[in-house]
Design an enzyme around this catalytic site. Structure first.
Site, mmCIF file in Angstrom:
data_model
loop_
_atom_site.group_PDB
_atom_site.id
_atom_site.type_symbol
_atom_site.label_atom_id
_atom_site.label_comp_id
_atom_site.label_asym_id
_atom_site.label_seq_id
_atom_site.Cartn_x
_atom_site.Cartn_y
_atom_site.Cartn_z
ATOM 1 N N ASP A 82 0.513 -1.745 0.164
ATOM 2 C CA ASP A 82 0.190 0.397 -0.387
ATOM 3 C C ASP A 82 0.486 1.230 0.262
ATOM 4 O O ASP A 82 1.407 1.595 0.735
ATOM 5 C CB ASP A 82 -0.738 0.209 1.298
ATOM 6 C CG ASP A 82 -1.815 1.114 1.447
ATOM 7 O OD1 ASP A 82 -2.551 1.611 0.177
ATOM 8 O OD2 ASP A 82 -2.739 1.184 2.813
ATOM 9 N N HIS A 180 -8.177 9.774 3.926
ATOM 10 C CA HIS A 180 -7.224 8.905 4.568
ATOM 11 C C HIS A 180 -7.942 9.217 5.683
ATOM 12 O O HIS A 180 -7.938 10.361 6.532
ATOM 13 C CB HIS A 180 -6.241 8.171 4.422
ATOM 14 C CG HIS A 180 -5.501 7.867 3.947
ATOM 15 N ND1 HIS A 180 -4.909 8.559 2.872
ATOM 16 C CD2 HIS A 180 -5.990 6.945 3.271
ATOM 17 C CE1 HIS A 180 -4.622 7.443 1.591
ATOM 18 N NE2 HIS A 180 -5.138 6.700 2.065
ATOM 19 N N GLY A 181 -8.085 8.105 6.582
ATOM 20 C CA GLY A 181 -8.197 8.586 8.892
ATOM 21 C C GLY A 181 -9.244 8.973 9.089
ATOM 22 O O GLY A 181 -10.644 8.351 7.763
ATOM 23 N N ALA A 213 -11.166 4.391 2.041
ATOM 24 C CA ALA A 213 -12.932 4.729 2.498
ATOM 25 C C ALA A 213 -13.271 4.053 2.983
ATOM 26 O O ALA A 213 -14.345 3.309 3.731
ATOM 27 C CB ALA A 213 -13.236 3.466 0.951
ATOM 28 N N SER A 214 -13.127 3.933 3.706
ATOM 29 C CA SER A 214 -13.756 3.812 5.571
ATOM 30 C C SER A 214 -14.714 4.425 6.189
ATOM 31 O O SER A 214 -14.939 6.103 5.734
ATOM 32 C CB SER A 214 -12.233 3.738 6.975
ATOM 33 O OG SER A 214 -11.805 2.993 6.613
ATOM 34 N N ILE A 255 -9.744 -0.237 3.156
ATOM 35 C CA ILE A 255 -9.791 -0.200 4.526
ATOM 36 C C ILE A 255 -9.191 0.009 5.909
ATOM 37 O O ILE A 255 -8.766 -1.918 5.695
ATOM 38 C CB ILE A 255 -11.567 -0.807 4.854
ATOM 39 C CG1 ILE A 255 -12.323 -0.700 3.945
ATOM 40 C CG2 ILE A 255 -11.548 -1.113 6.188
ATOM 41 C CD1 ILE A 255 -13.206 -1.769 3.053
ATOM 42 N N ASP A 256 -8.901 0.570 6.358
ATOM 43 C CA ASP A 256 -7.774 0.704 7.345
ATOM 44 C C ASP A 256 -8.680 1.626 8.858
ATOM 45 O O ASP A 256 -8.406 1.008 9.591
ATOM 46 C CB ASP A 256 -6.413 1.141 6.736
ATOM 47 C CG ASP A 256 -5.736 0.705 8.359
ATOM 48 O OD1 ASP A 256 -5.768 0.288 8.954
ATOM 49 O OD2 ASP A 256 -4.547 1.794 7.500
#
Ligand code: G3H
Ligand code: 13P
Ligand code: ZN
Length: 309
Positions: A82, A180-181, A213-214, A255-256
């Site tokens: 990633d 992100h985040g 994309a969370s 997804i993180d």
């Protein structure tokens, strides 16, 4: 089945109108939780490792854990780098046995991005490894660098055909308003589906990737806050927007943050409920189960990749 690259799984996702989840993994429990969900839902999986994860866990440890997951599950699993920020890092991941890499040269000029991406593609394809690149910039943390909202930039659809044709890349991450985040929007969530539509018309049958994309699920915000955490103002991408993207050209959804929140919420609650516990297995078992339940939910209700393995 050995580790696979992402070529076939993303093509099938495009044709089937669903997306494959790309889950960031940093330790054994996260890998096991994600893979247990994949097994129960018979889903293809992309397990992705950032340069931060490589530094944290040692890439060889993560590679060995993923090899175990492949052996145990029999699922089509890709091991993906990633946000590779250099040719050298991509080569090192490929040499370590990764089957897919992202070269993220989106902070360079268009010409420089093409030059670096093309070089990675040449090395990767010679090793049967697929390559994802990025055009446009997402706000949030990228490449260990904090991209402010004002430095973020939507993808310019007029550049995508030339970029793909000149680099030979296998998939493209685009910027349509995700970031992100866990703090993605101050006001109402908004994605530029018109850009996605335009890009997909210009690149027929070509897999598009959505980073940042969370969904930042309310139940995790509530649990984290209830048990001493601070996540005021956290906000993610509504699930119906992700379902819409997956039905269009988006074939890989990253997804993180949701995994981090599921893990953290579980551990915070566990310590509150069980102040005497100090054996890591006592609090990591429910945290791993929480990852599994989250990933099952994503697979069934957001990505639509259940029974596609
Ligand atoms: O895109 C960023 C991913 O969430 C990875 O984050 O670099 O902190 O591992 P990280
Ligand atoms: P989130 O922070 O929205 O989970 O995005 C993760 C990501 O894009 C990893 O590359
Ligand atoms: Zn990302």
């Amino acid at each position: 089945m050995p580790l696979v690259n992402t070529k076939e799984m993303l093509l099938k996702a495009y044709q089937g109108g669903y997306a494959v989840g790309a889950f960031n993994v940093n330790n054994m429990e996260i890998i096991q939780g994600v893979v247990a969900a994949g097994i129960e839902e018979k889903s293809p999986l992309i397990l992705q490792v950032s340069s931060g994860a490589r530094k944290y866990a040692n890439p060889l440890y993560l590679k060995s854990l993923v090899d175990c997951a492949v052996k145990e599950s029999g699922l089509p699993i890709a091991l993906h780098l990633d946000h590779g920020d250099s040719y050298e890092l991509c080569v090192s991941a490929i040499d370590d046995g990764f089957t897919s890499v992202m070269i993220d040269a989106s902070h360079h000029s268009f010409e420089e991005n093409i030059k670096i991406t093309k070089k990675v593609v040449e090395y990767a394809h010679a090793h049967n490894v697929t390559v994802e690149a990025e055009l446009g910039r997402l706000a949030g943390i990228e490449d260990d660098v904090n991209v402010s909202e004002k430095d973020s930039a939507y993808t310019d659809p007029s550049q995508v055909e030339e970029f793909v044709q000149r680099t030979g890349v296998d998939s493209l991450a685009i910027s349509i308003g995700t970031s992100h985040g866990a703090f993605k929007f101050k006001g109402e969530p908004k994605l530029r589906f018109d850009i996605l539509e335009d890009v997909s018309k210009r690149l027929p049958e070509f897999p598009i990737v959505l980073h940042g994309a969370s969904s930042v699920l309310q139940e995790y915000i509530d649990t984290i806050q209830k048990y001493g955490g601070a996540m005021q103002g956290a906000r993610g991408i509504p699930e119906e927007m992700l379902r819409k993207a997956a039905s269009m050209a988006v074939c890989k959804i990253n997804i993180d943050s949701d995994l981090r929140m599921a893990f953290t919420a579980s551990i915070r609650k566990h310590f509150y409920d069980n102040p005497s516990h100090f054996d890591p297995r006592q609090y990591l078992s429910p945290a791993r189960e929480s990852i599994k339940q989250l990933v099952k939910h994503k697979i069934i209700s957001v990505l639509g990749c259940n029974n596609k393995a």
